[in-house]
Design an enzyme around this catalytic site. Structure first.
Site, mmCIF file in Angstrom:
data_model
loop_
_atom_site.group_PDB
_atom_site.id
_atom_site.type_symbol
_atom_site.label_atom_id
_atom_site.label_comp_id
_atom_site.label_asym_id
_atom_site.label_seq_id
_atom_site.Cartn_x
_atom_site.Cartn_y
_atom_site.Cartn_z
ATOM 1 N N CYS A 38 -6.541 -0.074 6.651
ATOM 2 C CA CYS A 38 -6.244 0.566 5.378
ATOM 3 C C CYS A 38 -7.373 1.524 4.981
ATOM 4 C CB CYS A 38 -6.058 -0.494 4.295
ATOM 5 S SG CYS A 38 -5.735 0.168 2.653
ATOM 6 N N CYS B 194 0.836 -1.190 0.000
ATOM 7 C CA CYS B 194 0.000 0.000 0.000
ATOM 8 C C CYS B 194 0.878 1.249 0.000
ATOM 9 C CB CYS B 194 -0.907 0.005 1.231
ATOM 10 S SG CYS B 194 -2.079 1.390 1.270
ATOM 11 N N ARG C 103 2.874 5.155 6.299
ATOM 12 C CA ARG C 103 3.244 4.497 7.558
ATOM 13 C C ARG C 103 3.720 3.063 7.349
ATOM 14 N NH1 ARG C 103 -2.451 5.226 10.288
ATOM 15 N NH2 ARG C 103 -2.953 4.532 8.167
ATOM 16 N N ASP D 249 0.401 3.827 1.665
ATOM 17 C CA ASP D 249 0.334 4.479 2.970
ATOM 18 C C ASP D 249 1.742 4.788 3.485
ATOM 19 O OD1 ASP D 249 0.135 4.776 5.941
ATOM 20 O OD2 ASP D 249 -1.974 4.304 5.598
ATOM 21 N N HIS E 106 -2.242 -3.781 5.025
ATOM 22 C CA HIS E 106 -2.107 -3.388 6.427
ATOM 23 C C HIS E 106 -3.487 -3.165 7.035
ATOM 24 C CE1 HIS E 106 -2.959 1.010 5.952
ATOM 25 N NE2 HIS E 106 -2.525 0.786 4.725
#
Length: 219
Positions: A112, A53, A57, A55, A109
């Site tokens: 999400c 992803c 993080r 993302d 994750h």
């Protein structure tokens, strides 16, 4: 005032903090291993492709403890593998056919945002088109998801189901199918990451052959 404005504009254009961080990082690596960058510049020979992803993080190299050159990476919203996405397929082909990657890791994750958006009734614009495969998956697994008590549990379970679905999609590409036909060793793994504690979890969806793909699709 004009000088301050010019200075402010230059700061915005160059992002000095990031360049300072880069120099510190490069210096730290070089001090630990003076040969690191010269050897890295010669070639990349990773054994792993990470499809994850976007993302911020979920930094692939950091959470796997791998150095630059050890992990080939493709990331997008909700770690999707769509058969019309030439960007993802090009990365996959280069990894398998040129780099001879042995392991393809699809990693989602928990929590999400892309997956969570599927449960929201408000439109999100262009991203809704990208997330359509997860919407379809959500409808197919609705009975299972609705047995879970909370929205958080449903989102997290759909995150897991989405990873498994993308593992199948990777394995069904002509790229991986052709690799198996020529007996090139390629395994596709489904993992999920918990931002809350920084730990990875294997979802038990590992495919190394067409026969194993058939078994997973039959489940």
């Amino acid at each position: 005032m004009a000088a301050i404005a010019r200075l402010g504009g230059a700061t915005m254009k160059t992002l000095p903090r990031l360049f300072q961080n880069n120099r510190k990082w490069a210096s730290r690596i070089s001090q630990a291993d003076p040969t690191f960058f010269p050897l890295l510049a010669e070639q990349q020979t990773p054994d792993f492709l990470w499809i994850g992803c976007a993302d911020s993080r979920v930094p692939a190299n950091e959470i796997t403890g791998l150095l630059p050159g050890e992990l080939f990476v493709h990331r997008n919203v909700a770690n999707l593998v769509v058969h019309t996405d030439l960007n993802c397929l090009s990365v996959l082909q280069f990894a398998v056919e040129m780099l001879k990657i042995k392991h393809i890791i699809v990693c989602g994750h928990y929590g999400c945002g892309g997956v969570k958006a599927v449960f929201e009734r408000t439109p999100h614009g262009l991203i809704d088109n990208w997330l359509r495969p997860i919407q379809d998956l959500c409808r197919r697994r609705e009975a299972e998801l609705m047995q879970l008590a909370s929205l958080e549990e449903r989102v997290d379970r759909l995150c897991e189901l989405n990873v498994i679905e993308q593992v199948k999609n990777v394995a069904n590409t002509t790229i991986v199918q052709d690799a198996w036909r020529r007996n090139q060793p390629v395994s596709v793994h489904g993992w999920i990451y918990a931002i809350s504690d920084g730990l990875l979890q294997d979802l038990g969806a590992c495919i190394s052959s067409a026969a194993e793909l058939n078994e997973l699709e039959a489940q």
